[in-house]
Design a protein around this motif. Structure first.
Motif, mmCIF file in Angstrom:
data_model
loop_
_atom_site.group_PDB
_atom_site.id
_atom_site.type_symbol
_atom_site.label_atom_id
_atom_site.label_comp_id
_atom_site.label_asym_id
_atom_site.label_seq_id
_atom_site.Cartn_x
_atom_site.Cartn_y
_atom_site.Cartn_z
ATOM 1 N N ASP A 85 4.520 2.122 4.555
ATOM 2 C CA ASP A 85 3.178 2.449 5.046
ATOM 3 C C ASP A 85 2.981 1.857 6.449
ATOM 4 O OD1 ASP A 85 -0.144 2.275 3.440
ATOM 5 O OD2 ASP A 85 0.518 3.026 5.421
ATOM 6 N N TRP A 96 6.334 -1.288 1.262
ATOM 7 C CA TRP A 96 7.300 -0.204 1.057
ATOM 8 C C TRP A 96 7.426 0.056 -0.440
ATOM 9 C CZ3 TRP A 96 11.596 -1.452 -1.891
ATOM 10 C CH2 TRP A 96 11.887 -2.830 -2.032
ATOM 11 N N PHE A 115 3.789 7.436 7.292
ATOM 12 C CA PHE A 115 4.813 6.599 6.661
ATOM 13 C C PHE A 115 6.154 6.761 7.389
ATOM 14 C CE2 PHE A 115 3.115 5.039 2.547
ATOM 15 C CZ PHE A 115 1.880 5.660 2.573
#
Ligand code: T46
Length: 180
Positions: A85, A96, A115
């Motif tokens: 993110d 993550w 992302f």
């Protein structure tokens, strides 16, 4: 179709309904109406297909402009798929999540725009297909180095993975251009 949540609420795992008979199997790998019904209301404009041998790691990639949402699956072999993110305002900023995607489990990862994405090949080779919600734009491509110390992603890579020149030159998370 089944939808599994991950530790990052915006990243989903989709399990398609698979019809198996003596000939083999069939499943709908994409159905816009069904995807919208589970909250994946994206319009996809590009379909990508890559093949990689064992221990290849592609990533961590994103586009700082024209960010791409991705619907990712492995149609051969198995990958350790990772989403990070990069949205500063997100409650899961800097977090993550990993997902095992394989030809056997037919799972698909929905990774929204905002992302970084990468994967490590766990099998002899893997073929990865993924739809994107915006077009590839190389001037906007950015790479965060796979083994960034702050992200501390636990890649199941015994030794060092096989990387492209671009990926070897990835920047640290703390120096990367991110999303507001
Ligand atoms: C991404 C892309 C690449 N290319 C060309 C550019 C290069 O000549 C060649 C290989 O590109 P690259 O080494 O960037 O490919 P990957 O390392 O698989 O990159 C992808 O890997 C991670 C996992 C991603 O999520 C992204 O979609 C993407 O960054 O394909 C295109 O023509 N169109 C494209 O959409």
């Amino acid at each position: 179709m089944n939808v599994l949540l991950t530790a990052i609420p915006d990243v989903l795992i989709v399990e398609p309904k698979v019809f198996t008979d003596e000939r083999g199997f069939f499943y709908e790998s994409f159905n816009k109406k069904v995807m919208q019904a589970v909250g994946i209301a994206a319009d996809f404009v590009q379909d990508n297909h890559s093949r990689s041998v064992r221990n290849v790691l592609r990533g961590l990639h994103y586009q700082i402009r024209q960010p791409q949402g991705k619907l990712v699956r492995a149609v051969a072999g198995e990958i350790f798929d990772v989403a990070v993110d990069l949205r500063r305002r997100s409650p899961t900023f800097g977090k993550w999540v990993s997902m095992l995607l394989s030809a056997d489990n037919r799972r698909m990862a929905w990774i929204p725009p905002g992302f970084a994405h990468g994967f490590l090949v766990l099998s002899e080779f893997a073929e990865v297909l993924y739809k994107t919600t915006d077009y590839w734009a190389s001037p906007y491509e950015r790479t965060i180095v796979w083994n960034d110390r702050d992200l501390a992603i636990s890649w199941p890579a015994a030794g060092g993975p096989q990387l492209s020149v671009k990926d070897k030159a990835g920047v640290a998370f703390r120096e990367a251009e991110l999303f507001e």
